[in-house]
Design a protein around this motif. Sequence first.
Motif, PDB file in Angstrom:
ATOM      1  N   LYS A  25      30.467  13.381 -26.582  1.00 20.34           N
ATOM      2  CA  LYS A  25      30.628  13.406 -27.816  1.00 20.34           C
ATOM      3  C   LYS A  25      32.103  14.286 -27.934  1.00 20.34           C
ATOM      4  O   LYS A  25      32.101  15.455 -27.823  1.00 20.34           O
ATOM      5  CB  LYS A  25      29.317  14.482 -28.383  1.00 20.34           C
ATOM      6  CG  LYS A  25      27.887  13.777 -28.137  1.00 20.34           C
ATOM      7  CD  LYS A  25      26.997  14.907 -28.458  1.00 20.34           C
ATOM      8  CE  LYS A  25      25.566  14.187 -28.527  1.00 20.34           C
ATOM      9  NZ  LYS A  25      24.550  15.006 -28.466  1.00 20.34           N
ATOM     10  N   TRP A  26      32.986  13.434 -28.141  1.00 26.07           N
ATOM     11  CA  TRP A  26      34.282  13.989 -28.252  1.00 26.07           C
ATOM     12  C   TRP A  26      34.678  15.122 -29.249  1.00 26.07           C
ATOM     13  O   TRP A  26      35.179  15.855 -28.980  1.00 26.07           O
ATOM     14  CB  TRP A  26      35.310  12.650 -28.351  1.00 26.07           C
ATOM     15  CG  TRP A  26      35.370  11.759 -27.489  1.00 26.07           C
ATOM     16  CD1 TRP A  26      34.602  10.576 -27.560  1.00 26.07           C
ATOM     17  CD2 TRP A  26      35.718  11.824 -25.892  1.00 26.07           C
ATOM     18  NE1 TRP A  26      34.748   9.805 -26.512  1.00 26.07           N
ATOM     19  CE2 TRP A  26      35.442  10.303 -25.569  1.00 26.07           C
ATOM     20  CE3 TRP A  26      36.343  12.654 -25.486  1.00 26.07           C
ATOM     21  CZ2 TRP A  26      35.659  10.089 -24.170  1.00 26.07           C
ATOM     22  CZ3 TRP A  26      36.868  12.154 -24.111  1.00 26.07           C
ATOM     23  CH2 TRP A  26      36.529  10.810 -23.695  1.00 26.07           C
ATOM     24  N   ASP A  27      34.024  15.059 -30.294  1.00 25.76           N
ATOM     25  CA  ASP A  27      34.115  16.002 -31.401  1.00 25.76           C
ATOM     26  C   ASP A  27      33.889  17.298 -30.757  1.00 25.76           C
ATOM     27  O   ASP A  27      34.250  18.384 -31.301  1.00 25.76           O
ATOM     28  CB  ASP A  27      33.729  15.640 -32.708  1.00 25.76           C
ATOM     29  CG  ASP A  27      32.093  15.289 -32.901  1.00 25.76           C
ATOM     30  OD1 ASP A  27      31.500  14.946 -31.666  1.00 25.76           O
ATOM     31  OD2 ASP A  27      31.483  15.421 -33.768  1.00 25.76           O
ATOM     32  N   GLU A  78      35.861  20.080 -29.102  1.00 27.59           N
ATOM     33  CA  GLU A  78      36.619  21.275 -29.732  1.00 27.59           C
ATOM     34  C   GLU A  78      35.750  22.649 -29.781  1.00 27.59           C
ATOM     35  O   GLU A  78      36.823  23.700 -29.644  1.00 27.59           O
ATOM     36  CB  GLU A  78      36.672  20.608 -31.122  1.00 27.59           C
ATOM     37  CG  GLU A  78      37.684  19.399 -31.505  1.00 27.59           C
ATOM     38  CD  GLU A  78      38.081  18.837 -32.826  1.00 27.59           C
ATOM     39  OE1 GLU A  78      37.369  20.023 -33.461  1.00 27.59           O
ATOM     40  OE2 GLU A  78      38.440  17.932 -33.050  1.00 27.59           O
TER      41      GLU A  78
END
Length: 462
Positions: free
Chosen positions: A414-416, A419
């Motif tokens: 889950k790249w987002d 952050e």
Amino acid sequence: MKITKNYDLLRNALHERRQKLASLINSPAILWSGSSIARNYPALKLPFRASSHFLYFAGLPLENAAIRLESGKLELFIDDAPPSSTLWHGEMPKRAEIAELIGADAAFPMVDLKARGTGAATIALQDNLTALQQSQILDRPLAPSQSPAGIDLELAKAIISLRLTQDAASLAQLREAAAVTVEAHKAGMAATPKAEIEAGIRAAMESVIISHNMTCAYPSIVTVQGEVLHSEHYHNPLQTGDLLLADVGAETSMGWAADVTRTWPVSGKFSPTQRAIYDLVLAAHDACIEGISPGVEYRDIHLLAARIMAEGLVDLGILRGDVDDLVEMDAHALFFVHGIGHLIGLDVHDMEDLGDLAGYEAGRVRSSRFGLGFLRLNRVLRSGMLVSIEPGFYQVPAILNNPEIRAKYKDLVKWDLLEKFADVRGIRIEDDILVSEGGREVLTGELPTKALEIEELVAVNT
């Protein structure tokens, strides 16, 4: 040069090591200590460090020396210091004194070594000057130490079999290195509130090591850029919200090393995201240590860490999927990029000058897998081995921003969500573990690992 502590223990150990070597090889062996290297003009030298293989059998960090080993006996080759050196270096022990100190059976000037070189095995040193001297005296070309051949290979295998486990004399030294290293890390934590840049913490840690007449076993890593695995820069400012990763270890005057890493918040308090990742790394650290005992495959310890990291990252929402599938696909290695540890002894990565010949069991080769290729040790653990356990979590831009990696793992990460964890650049927790008949002993166990204890050590000085 003078030994006043554990003198008899060292002498006996040196004698036993030579006898054991004689039972493993038929040819004579010559081991060189090496020589100093000029820093930028001949009289200004880099700090001298004797070859570890020489140290193992000679015991003292002699410069420009060699030993010849045959049938359990040791001949020392070293020149007496010229009278003119007294002005600059003071009185130096004579060859006969040194020979007595290490229990040599005979001692000669270096010029006599040529006549004793016929048929002798050796291990090539790293510095070119000594390697050339080795080749000239043995009258044959030498292969690099990581790929020895012929009688040199047999010698390397014999030395590996001895150095894989620690005797009483080496353990006494390793415990001293561990104790000073623990003290150094506590000093680094205590210095954090008043330090302005990384160098201030480095200075506090290394001053403890120097005050015990020891040196650093490797270039200290003291950085807020924890994602840079071997950072050797110390200029970055310390700011609220930063994590400080310190990988610092002492080396005794006889050459024995410790290797410890701790990660702590500069402000004295982990953020919620930092604490979540820290506790995950600690869970892997603790489980791997608990899993160490004779007969266990070290590779399985690494895979245990990989599985715990993958499971924890799934729980945090960073990874998604079945844990076993994630480990098989090396998804954990996006964040846990290195092996779980290595051998420790006279070298901080013990015997890595011999390449994988030392770290890997006969017949085993390095994996080409992303998640296994950096494993430095692939052996069955045995009592007397000293190994590190050092799981970690890193957000390395070169990995996470790589288009091919992004494409391969696009459905697993889950790249987002990453952050949210931007304040976690790198966390590593490392200790030195002695494999024993009862399971294991943490030589560096006096240094806390739990988050609250770490916070207390930092905050107590604010």
